[in-house]
Enzyme design. Structure first.
Site, short mmCIF file in Angstrom:
data_model
loop_
_atom_site.label_atom_id
_atom_site.label_comp_id
_atom_site.label_asym_id
_atom_site.label_seq_id
_atom_site.Cartn_x
_atom_site.Cartn_y
_atom_site.Cartn_z
N LYS A 1 -1.29 12.35 -6.81
CA LYS A 1 -0.26 13.02 -6.00
C LYS A 1 0.71 13.85 -6.85
O LYS A 1 1.29 14.80 -6.36
CB LYS A 1 0.52 11.99 -5.17
CG LYS A 1 -0.31 11.38 -4.05
CD LYS A 1 0.52 10.45 -3.21
CE LYS A 1 -0.37 9.69 -2.24
NZ LYS A 1 0.40 8.86 -1.30
N ASN B 1 0.59 15.10 -0.92
CA ASN B 1 -0.61 14.41 -0.41
C ASN B 1 -1.45 15.29 0.51
O ASN B 1 -2.51 14.87 0.96
CB ASN B 1 -0.23 13.09 0.29
CG ASN B 1 0.26 13.33 1.71
OD1 ASN B 1 0.76 14.41 2.03
ND2 ASN B 1 0.13 12.33 2.56
N ASP C 1 3.75 11.79 3.60
CA ASP C 1 4.00 10.34 3.46
C ASP C 1 5.32 9.94 4.14
O ASP C 1 5.38 8.92 4.84
CB ASP C 1 4.04 9.92 1.98
CG ASP C 1 2.65 9.81 1.38
OD1 ASP C 1 1.68 9.55 2.14
OD2 ASP C 1 2.52 9.98 0.15
N GLY D 1 5.42 6.85 -6.44
CA GLY D 1 5.25 8.12 -5.72
C GLY D 1 5.54 8.02 -4.23
O GLY D 1 6.24 8.88 -3.66
P1 ATR Z 1 2.64 4.64 -6.08
O1 ATR Z 1 2.66 6.03 -6.63
O2 ATR Z 1 1.39 4.28 -5.34
O3 ATR Z 1 3.87 4.29 -5.26
P2 ATR Z 1 3.28 3.67 -8.74
O4 ATR Z 1 3.84 4.99 -9.09
O5 ATR Z 1 2.28 3.05 -9.66
O6 ATR Z 1 2.60 3.64 -7.32
O7 ATR Z 1 4.51 2.66 -8.52
C1 ATR Z 1 4.33 1.34 -8.42
C2 ATR Z 1 5.64 0.63 -8.11
O8 ATR Z 1 5.35 -0.76 -8.07
C3 ATR Z 1 6.73 0.82 -9.15
O9 ATR Z 1 7.98 0.80 -8.51
C4 ATR Z 1 6.54 -0.41 -10.04
O10 ATR Z 1 7.70 -0.83 -10.72
P3 ATR Z 1 8.10 -0.20 -12.16
O11 ATR Z 1 8.74 1.12 -11.86
O12 ATR Z 1 9.01 -1.17 -12.76
O13 ATR Z 1 6.80 -0.04 -12.91
C5 ATR Z 1 6.20 -1.44 -9.01
N1 ATR Z 1 5.48 -2.58 -9.57
C6 ATR Z 1 4.24 -2.61 -10.07
N2 ATR Z 1 3.92 -3.85 -10.47
C7 ATR Z 1 5.01 -4.64 -10.23
C8 ATR Z 1 5.31 -6.02 -10.41
N3 ATR Z 1 4.41 -6.88 -10.94
N4 ATR Z 1 6.51 -6.49 -10.02
C9 ATR Z 1 7.43 -5.65 -9.48
N5 ATR Z 1 7.21 -4.32 -9.27
C10 ATR Z 1 6.02 -3.82 -9.64
#
Ligand code: ATR
Length: 279
Positions: free
Chosen positions: A66, A87, A102, A130
Site C-alpha cells: 500500500k 489501496n 480503507d 498502514g
Molecule cells: P498494516 O499496514 O497492515 O496496518 P503494519 O504496518 O505492519 O500493518 O502495522 C502493524 C501494527 O501492529 C503496528 O502498529 C505494530 O506496532 P509497532 O508500530 O510497534 O510495530 C503493531 N504490532 C505488531 N505486532 C505487535 C505486537 N506483538 N504487539 C503490539 N502491537 C503489535
C-alpha cells in the site's frame, strides 16, 4: 464489448477474498469484466505496474504494497497521499490514479455495526500501521472530534497524531504507549469506539494485544481483522458491543468498485459472496 480487467495484488495473496466479492458484484452489474488476484513481490512491482498500464482498468493493493505503490502513480488523492497508503488504483489512458478506500470502508462499517457516526465522534486506534493511518486521516477529513492513537512503539503513534494535528487542527489528538495502562485507560475513557489495527490476531493462537479491562463501559470495539480475535472475544466477555473487520473488508471493496464503475455497488450480493467464501 472489451473485457474490463481488474485485480488485487499482494504478497501473500492466496487468502484474498476480494476476487469472490468483486466478481459477484461485476456479474450483478452485468459488466463484461473480471477481477483476479496476482501474487506480486516487491521486486516484481515495477513489471506489474507497466503491465497494468496496458492491460488493467483498475486494481486493489493489499499488504505489503500500500505504501510501495505510491512512487509509480501519476496522481494520488490528497487523503491517500497524506496517509501514505493507497489501496485502489484506476487506470485510464495508461495513467494510474490512486486513492484509499480503507477509511471510507471502515466508516461505513462502524455506522452499519454500531450506528456510530465518525463526524463528531471520539475514536481510539490501537496500532498505527498502514490501515490505521489511512483510517485516521479519513476520520479527520470526516470531522472526528478526537483521535487517540495507542501503539507498542509510541514514536509512531506520536508521528500519526502530529500529522493529524498539523493538517486538521480542529481535531483533538492524543497518543499513548501500549505498555502504559493508566494513560491508556485515561485516554480511552471518553471514546465511543476503539479500533484494533495491530496485526496481532491474524494467527488464531494470537492473544489480545490489549487489556480490555482498560476500556470504559459502553465503548464499541471494532477489529480490522475479519476473523474472530482474542480481543473481540475478551470484549464480548466484558459485555461490550463488538464487531470483526468483515464490514470494513466489504465496504472498502464496495467503495473501490464504485470508483471504477461509477455505479452503486450491489453491497448485499457482495456480502453474501464474502460470507460464503469466508466460511
Ligand atoms: P498494516 O499496514 O497492515 O496496518 P503494519 O504496518 O505492519 O500493518 O502495522 C502493524 C501494527 O501492529 C503496528 O502498529 C505494530 O506496532 P509497532 O508500530 O510497534 O510495530 C503493531 N504490532 C505488531 N505486532 C505487535 C505486537 N506483538 N504487539 C503490539 N502491537 C503489535
Amino acid at each position: 464489448m472489451t473485457l474490463l480487467r481488474y485485480a488485487v495484488i499482494g504478497d501473500p495473496i492466496a487468502h484474498s477474498l476480494s476476487p469472490v466479492m468483486q466478481n459477484a458484484a461485476l456479474r450483478e452489474l452485468g459488466l463484461n469484466a473480471s477481477y483476479e488476484a496476482f501474487h506480486v513481490t516487491l521486486e516484481q512491482l515495477p513489471e506489474f505496474v507497466e503491465s497494468a498500464r496496458k492491460n488493467l482498468a483498475g486494481f486493489n493493493i493489499t499488504v505489503p504494497h500500500k505504501k510501495h505503490i505510491l512512487p509509480y502513480l501519476d496522481a494520488i488523492a490528497c487523503e491517500a497521499e497524506l496517509a501514505g497508503s493507497v489501496n485502489t488504483v484506476t487506470v485510464s489512458g495508461g495513467k494510474l490514479s490512486g486513492t484509499s478506500t480503507d477509511g471510507a470502508g471502515l466508516e461505513r462499517a462502524l455506522s452499519e455495526e454500531f450506528g456510530f457516526r465518525v463526524h463528531g465522534g471520539k475514536i481510539a486506534f490501537v496500532g498505527c500501521g498502514g490501515a490505521a493511518q489511512a483510517a485516521a486521516v479519513h476520520f479527520a477529513v470526516s470531522g472526528a472530534e478526537s483521535i487517540t492513537v495507542i501503539n507498542r512503539t509510541p514514536e509512531k503513534a506520536q508521528a500519526l497524531t502530529e500529522l493529524i494535528r498539523t493538517h486538521f487542527p480542529a481535531v483533538r489528538t492524543a497518543f499513548a504507549p501500549l505498555d502504559d495502562p493508566e494513560r491508556c485507560r485515561a485516554l480511552l475513557k471518553p471514546c465511543g469506539v476503539v479500533i484494533q489495527c495491530t496485526s496481532v490476531g491474524l494467527k488464531p493462537e494470537d492473544p489480545s494485544p490489549f487489556d480490555v479491562s482498560l476500556l470504559p463501559d459502553g465503548i464499541c470495539c471494532y477489529d480490522t481483522i475479519y476473523k474472530p480475535t482474542a480481543f473481540l472475544k475478551a470484549a464480548a466477555a466484558r459485555g461490550l458491543r463488538n464487531a470483526r473487520g468483515f464490514g470494513m473488508l466489504l465496504h472498502q471493496g464496495a467503495c473501490s468498485l464504485e470508483i471504477w464503475t461509477g455505479r452503486t455497488a450491489p453491497v448485499e450480493v457482495m456480502r453474501k459472496a464474502l460470507l460464503s467464501a469466508a466460511k
